[in-house]
Design a protein around this motif. Structure first.
Motif, PDB file in Angstrom:
ATOM      1  N   THR A 141      32.547  26.553  73.307  1.00 19.51           N
ATOM      2  CA  THR A 141      33.190  27.836  73.438  1.00 19.51           C
ATOM      3  C   THR A 141      34.495  27.536  74.337  1.00 19.51           C
ATOM      4  O   THR A 141      35.553  27.810  74.131  1.00 19.51           O
ATOM      5  CB  THR A 141      32.325  29.000  74.024  1.00 19.51           C
ATOM      6  OG1 THR A 141      31.522  29.460  72.862  1.00 19.51           O
ATOM      7  CG2 THR A 141      33.138  30.231  74.332  1.00 19.51           C
ATOM      8  N   ARG A 142      34.093  26.821  75.467  1.00 25.02           N
ATOM      9  CA  ARG A 142      35.034  26.336  76.681  1.00 25.02           C
ATOM     10  C   ARG A 142      36.221  25.693  75.926  1.00 25.02           C
ATOM     11  O   ARG A 142      37.463  25.846  76.118  1.00 25.02           O
ATOM     12  CB  ARG A 142      34.211  25.863  77.884  1.00 25.02           C
ATOM     13  CG  ARG A 142      35.304  25.469  78.966  1.00 25.02           C
ATOM     14  CD  ARG A 142      34.580  24.956  80.041  1.00 25.02           C
ATOM     15  NE  ARG A 142      33.944  25.668  80.509  1.00 25.02           N
ATOM     16  CZ  ARG A 142      34.186  26.656  81.260  1.00 25.02           C
ATOM     17  NH1 ARG A 142      35.428  26.838  81.528  1.00 25.02           N
ATOM     18  NH2 ARG A 142      33.027  27.574  82.047  1.00 25.02           N
ATOM     19  N   ILE A 143      35.872  24.664  75.152  1.00 25.13           N
ATOM     20  CA  ILE A 143      36.768  24.040  74.422  1.00 25.13           C
ATOM     21  C   ILE A 143      37.633  24.603  73.543  1.00 25.13           C
ATOM     22  O   ILE A 143      38.760  24.201  73.679  1.00 25.13           O
ATOM     23  CB  ILE A 143      35.932  22.499  73.910  1.00 25.13           C
ATOM     24  CG1 ILE A 143      35.444  21.540  74.866  1.00 25.13           C
ATOM     25  CG2 ILE A 143      37.164  21.751  72.992  1.00 25.13           C
ATOM     26  CD1 ILE A 143      34.463  20.422  74.339  1.00 25.13           C
ATOM     27  N   LEU A 144      36.976  25.429  72.842  1.00 20.65           N
ATOM     28  CA  LEU A 144      38.172  26.367  72.014  1.00 20.65           C
ATOM     29  C   LEU A 144      38.763  27.107  72.782  1.00 20.65           C
ATOM     30  O   LEU A 144      40.233  26.974  72.174  1.00 20.65           O
ATOM     31  CB  LEU A 144      36.979  27.270  71.163  1.00 20.65           C
ATOM     32  CG  LEU A 144      37.764  28.305  70.307  1.00 20.65           C
ATOM     33  CD1 LEU A 144      38.039  27.705  69.069  1.00 20.65           C
ATOM     34  CD2 LEU A 144      36.717  29.449  69.988  1.00 20.65           C
ATOM     35  N   LEU A 145      38.400  27.576  73.918  1.00 23.82           N
ATOM     36  CA  LEU A 145      39.269  28.407  74.711  1.00 23.82           C
ATOM     37  C   LEU A 145      40.304  27.798  75.340  1.00 23.82           C
ATOM     38  O   LEU A 145      41.786  28.214  75.816  1.00 23.82           O
ATOM     39  CB  LEU A 145      38.491  29.311  75.602  1.00 23.82           C
ATOM     40  CG  LEU A 145      37.615  30.214  74.980  1.00 23.82           C
ATOM     41  CD1 LEU A 145      36.773  31.092  76.185  1.00 23.82           C
ATOM     42  CD2 LEU A 145      38.322  31.206  74.150  1.00 23.82           C
ATOM     43  N   GLU A 146      40.092  26.553  75.358  1.00 23.81           N
ATOM     44  CA  GLU A 146      41.058  25.415  76.328  1.00 23.81           C
ATOM     45  C   GLU A 146      42.143  24.999  75.386  1.00 23.81           C
ATOM     46  O   GLU A 146      42.952  24.168  75.855  1.00 23.81           O
ATOM     47  CB  GLU A 146      40.354  24.527  77.203  1.00 23.81           C
ATOM     48  CG  GLU A 146      39.677  25.101  78.419  1.00 23.81           C
ATOM     49  CD  GLU A 146      38.919  24.065  79.053  1.00 23.81           C
ATOM     50  OE1 GLU A 146      38.486  24.309  79.922  1.00 23.81           O
ATOM     51  OE2 GLU A 146      38.639  23.043  78.457  1.00 23.81           O
ATOM     52  N   SER A 147      41.740  24.904  74.011  1.00 28.21           N
ATOM     53  CA  SER A 147      42.389  24.200  72.950  1.00 28.21           C
ATOM     54  C   SER A 147      43.393  24.812  71.927  1.00 28.21           C
ATOM     55  O   SER A 147      44.540  24.171  71.698  1.00 28.21           O
ATOM     56  CB  SER A 147      41.436  23.251  72.134  1.00 28.21           C
ATOM     57  OG  SER A 147      40.764  22.411  72.901  1.00 28.21           O
ATOM     58  N   VAL A 148      43.025  26.337  72.167  1.00 30.59           N
ATOM     59  CA  VAL A 148      43.891  26.993  70.866  1.00 30.59           C
ATOM     60  C   VAL A 148      45.133  27.561  71.494  1.00 30.59           C
ATOM     61  O   VAL A 148      45.211  27.892  72.799  1.00 30.59           O
ATOM     62  CB  VAL A 148      42.849  28.245  70.192  1.00 30.59           C
ATOM     63  CG1 VAL A 148      41.844  27.602  69.581  1.00 30.59           C
ATOM     64  CG2 VAL A 148      42.759  28.892  71.315  1.00 30.59           C
ATOM     65  N   PRO A 149      46.107  27.817  70.477  1.00 32.59           N
ATOM     66  CA  PRO A 149      47.279  28.253  71.009  1.00 32.59           C
ATOM     67  C   PRO A 149      47.012  29.856  71.110  1.00 32.59           C
ATOM     68  O   PRO A 149      46.067  30.363  70.747  1.00 32.59           O
ATOM     69  CB  PRO A 149      48.325  28.332  69.701  1.00 32.59           C
ATOM     70  CG  PRO A 149      47.385  28.002  68.694  1.00 32.59           C
ATOM     71  CD  PRO A 149      46.203  27.266  69.164  1.00 32.59           C
ATOM     72  N   PRO A 150      47.962  30.587  71.857  1.00 27.94           N
ATOM     73  CA  PRO A 150      47.649  32.038  72.264  1.00 27.94           C
ATOM     74  C   PRO A 150      47.870  32.871  70.795  1.00 27.94           C
ATOM     75  O   PRO A 150      48.186  32.443  69.781  1.00 27.94           O
ATOM     76  CB  PRO A 150      49.046  32.471  72.875  1.00 27.94           C
ATOM     77  CG  PRO A 150      49.536  31.207  73.438  1.00 27.94           C
ATOM     78  CD  PRO A 150      49.397  30.013  72.610  1.00 27.94           C
ATOM     79  N   PRO A 151      46.943  33.784  70.921  1.00 25.30           N
ATOM     80  CA  PRO A 151      46.672  34.631  69.770  1.00 25.30           C
ATOM     81  C   PRO A 151      47.948  35.583  69.371  1.00 25.30           C
ATOM     82  O   PRO A 151      48.570  35.605  70.285  1.00 25.30           O
ATOM     83  CB  PRO A 151      45.489  35.526  69.928  1.00 25.30           C
ATOM     84  CG  PRO A 151      45.447  35.619  71.559  1.00 25.30           C
ATOM     85  CD  PRO A 151      46.138  34.342  71.851  1.00 25.30           C
ATOM     86  N   PRO A 152      48.105  36.070  68.295  1.00 28.74           N
ATOM     87  CA  PRO A 152      49.168  36.831  68.061  1.00 28.74           C
ATOM     88  C   PRO A 152      49.122  38.079  68.825  1.00 28.74           C
ATOM     89  O   PRO A 152      48.126  38.707  69.311  1.00 28.74           O
ATOM     90  CB  PRO A 152      48.944  37.601  66.488  1.00 28.74           C
ATOM     91  CG  PRO A 152      48.241  36.453  65.769  1.00 28.74           C
ATOM     92  CD  PRO A 152      47.259  35.793  67.008  1.00 28.74           C
ATOM     93  N   ALA A 153      50.408  38.551  69.417  1.00 27.87           N
ATOM     94  CA  ALA A 153      50.578  39.401  70.456  1.00 27.87           C
ATOM     95  C   ALA A 153      50.036  40.814  70.133  1.00 27.87           C
ATOM     96  O   ALA A 153      49.757  41.749  70.829  1.00 27.87           O
ATOM     97  CB  ALA A 153      51.984  39.519  70.807  1.00 27.87           C
TER      98      ALA A 153
END
Length: 202
Positions: free
Chosen positions: A45-57
């Motif tokens: 979960t931490r790696i996911l949150l540190e790796s993905v681009p920002p979500p749509p606004a």
């Protein structure tokens, strides 16, 4: 943790708390027995949150398999104009996610059972640390159900351990008509980007 994907866990309640610390947020999250990774924020979960681009606004976003809410709350923090559907089958997880969202004043997080999302809702983004241990057939059914609800320009980001089948899952997704690529790899975890494809519902 063996029963975290049951609707009503039989494990005796043992409340606890973990800290979610990322460059852009710092949250204290309530946890309990009978939910996924109650003792710490799971490394995947931490790696996911540190790796993905920002979500749509804005629009509707989905945290698939929300647990006590680290992914949903991160999505809501990074996209305050969006509605974040925090979906799980575990009622204890959903209750915790709701309390954690309220404590963080993230009022656009909607913790709901997987069968309670309105059928017309379509998602601009899906983030998930999917429950691989439910078995391949159940996993494929779950992913098929939700990936088909991506908007035409939407995409999903999944984190999967290599030894739990990330490469075979990537191949399967592609074979089903969802273009899938590996966008990050760290500590034996893979981040898969899945684009809306021909499986999308009309």
């Amino acid at each position: 943790m063996a029963h975290y994907f049951e609707e009503r866990p039989q494990a005796v309640s043992r409340p606890g708390a973990v800290m979610l610390v990322l460059p852009d947020l710092h949250l204290r999250l309530e946890t309990d027995s009978g939910v996924f990774s109650p003792g710490r924020v799971d490394p995947g979960t931490r790696i996911l949150l540190e790796s993905v681009p920002p979500p749509p606004a804005e629009g509707d976003l989905l945290d698939l398999g929300c647990g006590y809410g680290p992914v949903a709350l991160t999505m809501a923090t990074r996209a305050p104009g969006a509605t974040v559907w925090a979906v799980d089958v575990n009622r204890r997880s959903l209750e915790l996610c709701g309390r954690n969202a309220a404590a963080a004043a993230l009022d656009k997080v909607r913790p709901v059972h997987a069968d309670e999302v309105p059928p017309q809702v379509r998602f601009k983004a899906i983030w998930s640390n999917p429950p691989i241990r439910i078995g391949k057939a159940a996993l494929h059914e779950m992913l098929g159900r939700w990936l088909s609800r991506l908007t035409p320009d939407g995409c999903a980001y999944l984190v999967v351990q290599k030894h739990l089948g990330s490469d075979s899952l990537q191949r399967w997704l592609g074979e089903q008509g969802w273009p899938t690529s590996r966008v990050a790899s760290r500590s034996a975890y893979r981040i898969l980007k899945v684009e809306a494809g021909r499986k999308r519902e009309a």
